[in-house]
Design a protein around this motif. Structure first.
Motif, PDB file in Angstrom:
ATOM      1  N   ASP A  80       0.792  -1.245   0.000  1.00  0.00           N
ATOM      2  CA  ASP A  80       0.000   0.000   0.000  1.00  0.00           C
ATOM      3  C   ASP A  80       0.819   1.286   0.000  1.00  0.00           C
ATOM      4  O   ASP A  80       0.246   2.366   0.020  1.00  0.00           O
ATOM      5  CB  ASP A  80      -1.001   0.066   1.178  1.00  0.00           C
ATOM      6  CG  ASP A  80      -2.036  -1.048   1.138  1.00  0.00           C
ATOM      7  OD1 ASP A  80      -1.998  -1.861   0.189  1.00  0.00           O
ATOM      8  OD2 ASP A  80      -2.874  -1.103   2.048  1.00  0.00           O
ATOM      9  N   HIS A 107       1.113  -3.186  -6.802  1.00  0.00           N
ATOM     10  CA  HIS A 107      -0.091  -3.558  -6.042  1.00  0.00           C
ATOM     11  C   HIS A 107      -1.344  -2.994  -6.725  1.00  0.00           C
ATOM     12  O   HIS A 107      -2.419  -2.979  -6.132  1.00  0.00           O
ATOM     13  CB  HIS A 107       0.070  -3.005  -4.620  1.00  0.00           C
ATOM     14  CG  HIS A 107      -0.856  -3.579  -3.588  1.00  0.00           C
ATOM     15  ND1 HIS A 107      -1.185  -4.915  -3.498  1.00  0.00           N
ATOM     16  CD2 HIS A 107      -1.530  -2.976  -2.567  1.00  0.00           C
ATOM     17  CE1 HIS A 107      -2.018  -5.098  -2.476  1.00  0.00           C
ATOM     18  NE2 HIS A 107      -2.240  -3.946  -1.900  1.00  0.00           N
ATOM     19  N   HIS A 131      -6.890  -0.052  -5.825  1.00  0.00           N
ATOM     20  CA  HIS A 131      -7.094  -0.792  -4.573  1.00  0.00           C
ATOM     21  C   HIS A 131      -8.585  -0.909  -4.253  1.00  0.00           C
ATOM     22  O   HIS A 131      -8.993  -0.967  -3.087  1.00  0.00           O
ATOM     23  CB  HIS A 131      -6.345  -0.152  -3.397  1.00  0.00           C
ATOM     24  CG  HIS A 131      -5.915  -1.153  -2.356  1.00  0.00           C
ATOM     25  ND1 HIS A 131      -6.765  -1.630  -1.403  1.00  0.00           N
ATOM     26  CD2 HIS A 131      -4.725  -1.766  -2.149  1.00  0.00           C
ATOM     27  CE1 HIS A 131      -6.114  -2.495  -0.628  1.00  0.00           C
ATOM     28  NE2 HIS A 131      -4.871  -2.600  -1.072  1.00  0.00           N
TER      29      HIS A 131
HETATM   30 ZN   LIG Z   1      -3.309  -3.530  -0.107  1.00  0.00          ZN
END
Ligand SMILES: [Zn+2]
Length: 242
Positions: free
Chosen positions: A44, A93, A97
């Motif tokens: 994150d 990532h 999100h």
């Molecule tokens: Zn995450």
């Protein structure tokens, strides 16, 4: 730095010089097989506290892998470069999100990872194929999604130690991680530890690293040649110690 002394009678080694001795370097051989290797991973980020995490890692000569979000990389390009300068691994990532957006289709998942991959390369010149999908691969990343990511060269990484650092307060996540590492280690399994790039985690990281150091664990970063660990083993994935 807080010290981590469960047993007050245990000898305390000086920590100021983290240089490994030659003999330690000569015998890395297969500590992975004995479960004495751990992979620290931070999701994150990057954030305003990443530099604290990097400072702590550096104090312990520890290596980690950062799975970063594309907008955050744009917000903190200097930090992304610092992560690489410090010798850590970097992966993607995604962008949003948001599980509805990321997992909307095979194409949306792929596009988020490609966008993040391009931004990483633009900022640092580094091309990475390492990815971790938001919330991990189960249950959203079904077989067809995996095939698309796989055929585009991405290496998908889940974890086998969940720190729960987003829900536990203060240093409680460290106790949770230590308990899980000890369990996996006793079974000869390498720990892949999920943590988050956030203040609470950064503030107590030295306690975890002290534990690892005092108990003979070696931290490693994930590299492109490491066989990915996935929650669910379809035909192409492998656990580290099957
Ligand atoms: Zn995450």
């Amino acid at each position: 730095m807080k010290s981590f002394n469960k047993d007050p009678t245990a000898p305390i080694e000086p920590k100021e010089n983290n240089e490994k001795t030659a003999s330690e370097n000569d015998q890395p051989v297969n500590s992975q097989a004995t479960g004495k290797v751990v992979y620290l991973t931070f999701d994150d980020g990057p954030t305003s506290v990443t530099k604290n995490i990097l400072d702590t890692l550096s104090q312990f000569n520890a290596k980690a892998t950062f799975f970063m979000l594309e907008p955050a990389m744009r917000d903190f390009p200097d930090v992304v470069n610092k992560i690489i300068e410090d010798g850590h691994a970097v992966g993607m990532h995604g962008v949003t999100h948001d599980k509805n957006q990321f997992y909307d289709s095979e194409q949306s998942a792929l596009e988020e990872m490609i966008t993040a991959q391009e931004t990483l390369q633009e900022i640092t010149g580094v091309h990475s194929n390492l990815i971790r999908t938001p919330y991990g691969s189960i249950p959203y990343l079904t077989e067809t999604y995996r095939e698309v990511l796989d055929s585009n060269g991405f290496h998908l990484w889940d974890w086998n130690v969940d720190s729960s650092d987003w829900s536990l307060s203060d240093d409680q996540y460290v106790d949770s991680v230590v308990e899980q590492i000890e369990y996996l280690s006793s079974a000869g399994v390498t720990s892949i530890i999920l943590m988050h790039d956030q203040a609470e985690t950064a503030n107590h990281l030295s306690i975890l690293l002290t534990y690892l150091s005092e108990n003979g664990f070696q931290t490693k970063k994930i590299d492109e040649n490491t066989k990915p660990y996935n929650f669910n083993c379809y035909d192409r994935c492998h656990s580290l110690n099957p």
